[in-house]
Design an enzyme around this catalytic site. Structure first.
Site, PDB file in Angstrom:
ATOM      1  N   ALA A   9      28.668 -22.072   2.010  1.00 49.51           N
ATOM      2  CA  ALA A   9      28.837 -23.730   2.468  1.00 49.51           C
ATOM      3  C   ALA A   9      27.550 -23.949   2.940  1.00 49.51           C
ATOM      4  O   ALA A   9      26.609 -23.271   3.490  1.00 49.51           O
ATOM      5  CB  ALA A   9      29.904 -23.802   3.529  1.00 49.51           C
TER       6      ALA A   9
ATOM      7  N   GLY B 149      31.183 -19.427   1.026  1.00 55.36           N
ATOM      8  CA  GLY B 149      32.082 -20.342   0.166  1.00 55.36           C
ATOM      9  C   GLY B 149      32.039 -19.928  -1.380  1.00 55.36           C
ATOM     10  O   GLY B 149      32.703 -20.334  -2.142  1.00 55.36           O
TER      11      GLY B 149
ATOM     12  N   GLU C 181      33.993 -17.366  -1.966  1.00 58.12           N
ATOM     13  CA  GLU C 181      35.528 -17.957  -1.959  1.00 58.12           C
ATOM     14  C   GLU C 181      35.637 -18.796  -3.385  1.00 58.12           C
ATOM     15  O   GLU C 181      36.864 -18.583  -3.869  1.00 58.12           O
ATOM     16  CB  GLU C 181      35.650 -18.910  -0.730  1.00 58.12           C
ATOM     17  CG  GLU C 181      35.551 -17.962   0.675  1.00 58.12           C
ATOM     18  CD  GLU C 181      35.638 -18.915   1.712  1.00 58.12           C
ATOM     19  OE1 GLU C 181      34.772 -19.532   1.991  1.00 58.12           O
ATOM     20  OE2 GLU C 181      36.564 -18.582   2.423  1.00 58.12           O
TER      21      GLU C 181
ATOM     22  N   GLU D 265      30.062 -15.046   7.067  1.00 60.30           N
ATOM     23  CA  GLU D 265      30.578 -15.693   8.094  1.00 60.30           C
ATOM     24  C   GLU D 265      30.484 -15.485   9.405  1.00 60.30           C
ATOM     25  O   GLU D 265      29.996 -16.155  10.122  1.00 60.30           O
ATOM     26  CB  GLU D 265      31.771 -16.592   7.610  1.00 60.30           C
ATOM     27  CG  GLU D 265      31.962 -17.758   6.631  1.00 60.30           C
ATOM     28  CD  GLU D 265      32.148 -17.017   5.251  1.00 60.30           C
ATOM     29  OE1 GLU D 265      31.964 -15.730   5.048  1.00 60.30           O
ATOM     30  OE2 GLU D 265      32.482 -17.677   4.427  1.00 60.30           O
TER      31      GLU D 265
HETATM   32  N1  COA Z   1      23.383 -23.506   3.511  1.00 60.51           N
HETATM   33  C1  COA Z   1      22.099 -24.124   3.506  1.00 60.51           C
HETATM   34  N2  COA Z   1      20.833 -24.046   2.950  1.00 60.51           N
HETATM   35  C2  COA Z   1      20.784 -22.835   2.355  1.00 60.51           C
HETATM   36  C3  COA Z   1      21.888 -21.942   2.483  1.00 60.51           C
HETATM   37  C4  COA Z   1      23.110 -22.198   2.724  1.00 60.51           C
HETATM   38  N3  COA Z   1      24.311 -21.530   2.738  1.00 60.51           N
HETATM   39  N4  COA Z   1      21.562 -20.797   1.666  1.00 60.51           N
HETATM   40  C5  COA Z   1      20.222 -20.858   1.552  1.00 60.51           C
HETATM   41  N5  COA Z   1      20.120 -22.202   1.857  1.00 60.51           N
HETATM   42  C6  COA Z   1      18.538 -22.584   1.815  1.00 60.51           C
HETATM   43  C7  COA Z   1      17.575 -22.081   2.861  1.00 60.51           C
HETATM   44  O1  COA Z   1      17.666 -22.536   4.028  1.00 60.51           O
HETATM   45  C8  COA Z   1      16.123 -22.089   2.105  1.00 60.51           C
HETATM   46  O2  COA Z   1      15.797 -23.505   2.399  1.00 60.51           O
HETATM   47  P1  COA Z   1      14.401 -23.850   2.637  1.00 60.51           P
HETATM   48  O3  COA Z   1      13.450 -23.461   1.525  1.00 60.51           O
HETATM   49  O4  COA Z   1      14.402 -25.283   2.821  1.00 60.51           O
HETATM   50  O5  COA Z   1      13.926 -23.015   3.664  1.00 60.51           O
HETATM   51  C9  COA Z   1      16.513 -22.103   0.702  1.00 60.51           C
HETATM   52  O6  COA Z   1      17.841 -22.125   0.529  1.00 60.51           O
HETATM   53  C10 COA Z   1      16.277 -20.610   0.076  1.00 60.51           C
HETATM   54  O7  COA Z   1      16.942 -19.684   0.860  1.00 60.51           O
HETATM   55  P2  COA Z   1      16.110 -18.454   1.613  1.00 60.51           P
HETATM   56  O8  COA Z   1      16.865 -18.121   2.816  1.00 60.51           O
HETATM   57  O9  COA Z   1      14.621 -18.612   1.668  1.00 60.51           O
HETATM   58  O10 COA Z   1      15.900 -17.461   0.388  1.00 60.51           O
HETATM   59  P3  COA Z   1      16.179 -15.726   0.359  1.00 60.51           P
HETATM   60  O11 COA Z   1      15.993 -15.349  -0.843  1.00 60.51           O
HETATM   61  O12 COA Z   1      15.061 -15.452   1.603  1.00 60.51           O
HETATM   62  O13 COA Z   1      17.685 -15.461   1.039  1.00 60.51           O
HETATM   63  C11 COA Z   1      19.952 -15.637   1.139  1.00 60.51           C
HETATM   64  C12 COA Z   1      18.569 -15.767   0.122  1.00 60.51           C
HETATM   65  C13 COA Z   1      20.998 -15.900   0.229  1.00 60.51           C
HETATM   66  C14 COA Z   1      20.156 -14.212   1.480  1.00 60.51           C
HETATM   67  C15 COA Z   1      19.626 -16.468   2.268  1.00 60.51           C
HETATM   68  O14 COA Z   1      19.473 -17.689   2.003  1.00 60.51           O
HETATM   69  C16 COA Z   1      21.055 -16.438   3.236  1.00 60.51           C
HETATM   70  O15 COA Z   1      21.414 -15.581   3.685  1.00 60.51           O
HETATM   71  N6  COA Z   1      21.659 -17.613   3.052  1.00 60.51           N
HETATM   72  C17 COA Z   1      22.991 -18.098   3.819  1.00 60.51           C
HETATM   73  C18 COA Z   1      24.277 -17.174   3.362  1.00 60.51           C
HETATM   74  C19 COA Z   1      25.375 -17.572   4.235  1.00 60.51           C
HETATM   75  O16 COA Z   1      25.531 -17.113   5.660  1.00 60.51           O
HETATM   76  N7  COA Z   1      26.449 -18.125   3.671  1.00 60.51           N
HETATM   77  C20 COA Z   1      27.691 -18.467   4.084  1.00 60.51           C
HETATM   78  C21 COA Z   1      27.625 -19.914   4.771  1.00 60.51           C
HETATM   79  S1  COA Z   1      29.219 -20.091   5.584  1.00 60.51           S
END
Ligand code: COA
Length: 260
Positions: A66, A111, A114, A134
């Site tokens: 999400a 999400g 999910e 989460e």
């Molecule tokens: N919501 C909003 N933005 C998100 C996102 C999310 N769930 N997941 C990634 N992004 C954004 C990052 O903020 C980043 O934005 P920016 O370029 O403006 O900084 C961009 O997507 C790229 O992500 P980044 O974290 O730089 O890539 P990465 O390869 O270093 O890491 C992940 C990838 C997936 C491990 C990491 O983005 C992450 O942990 N995301 C959240 C996952 C999460 O907790 N999901 C559950 C949400 S309820």
């Protein structure tokens, strides 16, 4: 219909829905969730659509969860509403009467995991990573993930993944039954399409009944689920497709199903 956050393509009866917000790794904001719903709602009654593949745009993510920017604004009231709406949309996909395959091309987190869990079949690229992180944000899965993961994997494994928030690779996901199959990244869409087309070649009313029996039945006590199974079995016996399927077997030729 023009969408901002998703792309759709229908090829020979197969709808490919691509979640396409690559800059945020295809994170699901409210607008994207509504577009996903609109695509499925339209496809439900569209006779041209026989099966759906859901995948993510870009080469890094299926869906990274999400949209955390939006989640950070939620109050108890809007948080509950968001969870309920997400549950409704993913349940609509789970109960979709035509097969839905998730082609998991990268991160499927929160999400995104999910969404994959709500699809009927999951095929993952070797690069995929799945998880419900989460709790690392101080929340819990809110789009049905606690329920679907526990039903798919059993409570023990589901609680381990949900309470640690750990991400697992594709091979481990296959080992524990979270995905059906793992293939090299460059074969993902072809494999998903091959499976979709195989299912599309079967009797569509039978496939629909099978999805209903498994999906609705898994929420029922076994005796009620078996009653549902017998009722659907009986209904199919009245269809032209059932007669054609048996006749084709006896005449040693491929069946030509019409969905009637
Ligand atoms: N919501 C909003 N933005 C998100 C996102 C999310 N769930 N997941 C990634 N992004 C954004 C990052 O903020 C980043 O934005 P920016 O370029 O403006 O900084 C961009 O997507 C790229 O992500 P980044 O974290 O730089 O890539 P990465 O390869 O270093 O890491 C992940 C990838 C997936 C491990 C990491 O983005 C992450 O942990 N995301 C959240 C996952 C999460 O907790 N999901 C559950 C949400 S309820």
């Amino acid at each position: 219909m023009a969408y901002e956050n998703v792309r759709t393509e229908v090829r020979d009866g197969l709808l490919v829905l691509t979640i396409d917000r690559a800059k945020v790794l295809n994170a699901l904001n409210a607008a994207t969730m509504e577009e996903i719903y609109e695509v499925f709602a339209a496809a439900r009654s569209d006779e041209k659509v026989k099966a759906v593949i859901v995948t993510g745009g870009g080469d890094k993510a299926f869906v990274a969860g999400a949209d955390i920017g939006e989640l950070a604004q939620k109050t108890p009231t809007t948080g509950k509403e968001t969870s309920e709406r997400g549950q409704f949309i993913l349940s609509f996909i789970e109960r979709f009467p035509k097969p839905v395959i998730a082609a998991i091309n990268g991160f499927a987190l929160g999400g995104g995991c999910e969404l994959a869990l709500a699809c009927h079949i999951r095929i993952a690229s070797e690069k995929a990573q799945l998880g419900l992180p989460e709790v690392t944000l101080g929340i819990i899965p809110g789009y049905g993930g606690t329920q679907r993961m526990a039903r798919l994997l059993g409570k023990g494994k589901a609680l381990e993944l949900i309470c640690t928030g750990d991400r697992i690779g594709a091979a481990e996901a296959e080992r524990i039954g979270l995905v059906n199959k793992v293939v090299p990244a460059d074969q993902l869409m072809a494999t998903a399409e091959e499976m979709a087309r195989k299912i599309m070649s079967r009797g569509p009313l039978a496939v629909r009944a099978a999805i209903e029996a498994v999906m609705s039945g898994s929420d029922m006590p076994s005796a009620e689920g078996q009653f549902l199974e017998a009722t659907l079995f009986g209904l199919l016996c009245a269809s032209e497709d059932t007669k054609e399927g048996m006749k084709a077997f006896l005449e040693k030729r491929p069946a030509s199903f019409k969905g009637k």
